[in-house]
Design an enzyme around this catalytic site. Structure first.
Site, PDB file in Angstrom:
ATOM      1  CE1 TYR A  64     112.235  21.741  45.588  1.00  0.00           C
ATOM      2  CE2 TYR A  64     112.364  21.061  43.289  1.00  0.00           C
ATOM      3  CZ  TYR A  64     111.738  21.015  44.514  1.00  0.00           C
ATOM      4  OH  TYR A  64     110.616  20.231  44.690  1.00  0.00           O
ATOM      5  CG  ASN A 105     110.393  15.234  32.780  1.00  0.00           C
ATOM      6  OD1 ASN A 105     109.893  14.513  33.663  1.00  0.00           O
ATOM      7  ND2 ASN A 105     110.767  14.752  31.605  1.00  0.00           N
ATOM      8  CG  HIS A 122     104.544  18.400  37.774  1.00  0.00           C
ATOM      9  ND1 HIS A 122     104.881  17.070  37.774  1.00  0.00           N
ATOM     10  CD2 HIS A 122     103.203  18.442  37.890  1.00  0.00           C
ATOM     11  CE1 HIS A 122     103.778  16.331  37.889  1.00  0.00           C
ATOM     12  NE2 HIS A 122     102.743  17.139  37.953  1.00  0.00           N
ATOM     13  CB  CYS A 130     108.656  37.325  44.214  1.00  0.00           C
ATOM     14  SG  CYS A 130     108.580  38.342  45.724  1.00  0.00           S
ATOM     15  CB  CYS A 152     108.957  43.550  45.032  1.00  0.00           C
ATOM     16  SG  CYS A 152     109.248  42.048  46.001  1.00  0.00           S
ATOM     17  CG  LEU A 215     113.179   0.701  31.145  1.00  0.00           C
ATOM     18  CD1 LEU A 215     113.964   0.716  29.835  1.00  0.00           C
ATOM     19  CD2 LEU A 215     114.073   1.164  32.297  1.00  0.00           C
TER      20      LEU A 215
HETATM   21  N1  APR Z   1     113.223   5.120  28.849  1.00  0.00           N
HETATM   22  C1  APR Z   1     111.884   5.111  29.041  1.00  0.00           C
HETATM   23  N2  APR Z   1     111.296   5.047  30.266  1.00  0.00           N
HETATM   24  C2  APR Z   1     112.127   4.996  31.323  1.00  0.00           C
HETATM   25  C3  APR Z   1     113.535   5.005  31.208  1.00  0.00           C
HETATM   26  C4  APR Z   1     114.071   5.076  29.900  1.00  0.00           C
HETATM   27  N3  APR Z   1     115.396   5.079  29.692  1.00  0.00           N
HETATM   28  N4  APR Z   1     114.068   4.919  32.466  1.00  0.00           N
HETATM   29  C5  APR Z   1     113.031   4.878  33.319  1.00  0.00           C
HETATM   30  N5  APR Z   1     111.867   4.908  32.648  1.00  0.00           N
HETATM   31  C6  APR Z   1     110.506   4.900  33.180  1.00  0.00           C
HETATM   32  C7  APR Z   1     110.351   4.069  34.428  1.00  0.00           C
HETATM   33  O1  APR Z   1     110.042   2.712  34.086  1.00  0.00           O
HETATM   34  C8  APR Z   1     109.177   4.752  35.127  1.00  0.00           C
HETATM   35  O2  APR Z   1     107.944   4.163  34.723  1.00  0.00           O
HETATM   36  O3  APR Z   1     110.193   6.218  33.563  1.00  0.00           O
HETATM   37  C9  APR Z   1     109.234   6.193  34.623  1.00  0.00           C
HETATM   38  C10 APR Z   1     109.668   7.183  35.686  1.00  0.00           C
HETATM   39  O4  APR Z   1     108.667   7.195  36.685  1.00  0.00           O
HETATM   40  P1  APR Z   1     108.840   8.188  37.936  1.00  0.00           P
HETATM   41  O5  APR Z   1     110.214   8.044  38.482  1.00  0.00           O
HETATM   42  O6  APR Z   1     107.664   7.949  38.825  1.00  0.00           O
HETATM   43  O7  APR Z   1     108.765   9.648  37.283  1.00  0.00           O
HETATM   44  P2  APR Z   1     107.463  10.410  36.809  1.00  0.00           P
HETATM   45  O8  APR Z   1     106.433   9.463  36.299  1.00  0.00           O
HETATM   46  O9  APR Z   1     107.915  11.482  35.864  1.00  0.00           O
HETATM   47  O10 APR Z   1     106.937  11.105  38.156  1.00  0.00           O
HETATM   48  C11 APR Z   1     105.809  11.953  38.054  1.00  0.00           C
HETATM   49  O11 APR Z   1     106.086  12.619  40.361  1.00  0.00           O
HETATM   50  O12 APR Z   1     107.640  13.100  41.954  1.00  0.00           O
HETATM   51  C12 APR Z   1     106.700  13.655  41.134  1.00  0.00           C
HETATM   52  O13 APR Z   1     106.672  15.828  40.252  1.00  0.00           O
HETATM   53  C13 APR Z   1     107.368  14.614  40.186  1.00  0.00           C
HETATM   54  O14 APR Z   1     106.932  14.981  37.866  1.00  0.00           O
HETATM   55  C14 APR Z   1     107.176  13.971  38.832  1.00  0.00           C
HETATM   56  C15 APR Z   1     105.957  13.094  39.035  1.00  0.00           C
END
Ligand code: APR
Length: 248
Positions: A64, A105, A122, A130, A152, A215
């Site tokens: 992190y 995010n 999230h 803490c 603390c 996407l």
């Molecule tokens: N524009 C739009 N969409 C996009 C782009 C872009 N430039 N680039 C990637 N994507 C899309 C991908 O096609 C995919 O469907 O964003 C999505 C990302 O998916 P993940 O990587 O699974 O991310 P996310 O859905 O936010 O994950 C959910 O999982 O790991 C945990 O806590 C973490 O909050 C996260 C949660």
């Protein structure tokens, strides 16, 4: 043209927007499950569960700390999609219509774009908590097991204020209430892999217009009334412009 008050016929719809890692991709932050994504490089079981933190807190802090440090990179800044959502929120506020942005995010790009009606379900990289006294604090420095709690003073108990796998997402009551009352649900840049966020479209689709801007088709694409596929920096400003024109 005077806009009818919220809730009356012809009023602008209450909007709930959900974002995922895809909206921050064009700002230089990795997604999780795309090629080259975070979970392609490290096992989530090693860095994103309470068990991982109990087993090896230094490794979790390292994971992190690296992601938190990325937010300080001048190349990492809000993109046109983040900015369009902040403009949509301001317009909806002027119309007196409800607006809520829910993000999966943990980056701070929505805040830096000007979003205010924002819930991090999230958690956030720039928040720490803490384990001893439950105090929370804004934080932008590296965290370690030696970091004393600012409230603390205890050592060894500070953790990222991030919701790990197996933990309860934040703000769920408010999110579910907003979904129950929305007229428009927009999902942006998420694969629909993780619940409860992946199930929000089910809570909205019976009474609201639902649209996915992503996407590529997400796992839940078929449950949306509409879907547009392409980069968020193209799709989101165009969609926001449509809403601003319809509700000028
Ligand atoms: N524009 C739009 N969409 C996009 C782009 C872009 N430039 N680039 C990637 N994507 C899309 C991908 O096609 C995919 O469907 O964003 C999505 C990302 O998916 P993940 O990587 O699974 O991310 P996310 O859905 O936010 O994950 C959910 O999982 O790991 C945990 O806590 C973490 O909050 C996260 C949660």
């Amino acid at each position: 043209m005077a806009v009818p008050p919220a809730g009356s016929p012809g009023a602008p719809p209450a909007i709930v927007v959900l974002t995922g890692a895809g909206i921050s991709r064009e700002s230089g932050l990795d997604t999780f499950r795309d090629a080259g994504g975070v979970w392609q490089r490290v096992r989530l079981e090693d860095v994103a569960t309470p068990e991982a933190f109990a087993r090896d807190p230094a490794r979790v802090h390292g994971f992190y700390n690296a992601r938190r440090a990325q937010l300080a990179d001048p190349a990492v800044r809000p993109n046109a999609a983040h900015l369009a959502l902040a403009a949509l929120e301001r317009h909806w506020e002027r119309l007196g219509a409800p607006f809520l942005l829910v993000t999966q995010n943990v980056d701070d790009l929505h805040e830096r774009a000007g979003s205010r009606r924002l819930l991090h379900m999230h958690g956030a990289l720039r928040r720490v908590r803490c384990l001893g006294c439950a105090a929370e604090a804004d934080w932008s420095e590296p965290l370690s097991t030696a970091t004393p709690c600012p409230a603390c003073g205890a050592r060894g108990g500070m953790r990222p204020d991030i919701v790990w796998f197996g933990e309860i997402p934040m703000h769920m009551e408010g999110i579910e209430a907003a979904l129950a009352g929305c007229g428009l649900f927009v999902s942006i840049g998420t694969s629909g892999s993780v619940y409860p966020a992946a199930g929000f479209v089910e809570l909205a689709r019976r009474h609201a217009r639902t649209i996915e801007l992503n996407l590529e088709p997400s796992h839940g694409a078929s449950r949306f009334g509409e879907a547009r596929h392409g980069p968020a920096t193209a799709l989101v400003p165009a969609f926001v412009d449509e809403l601003l024109s319809a509700w000028g």
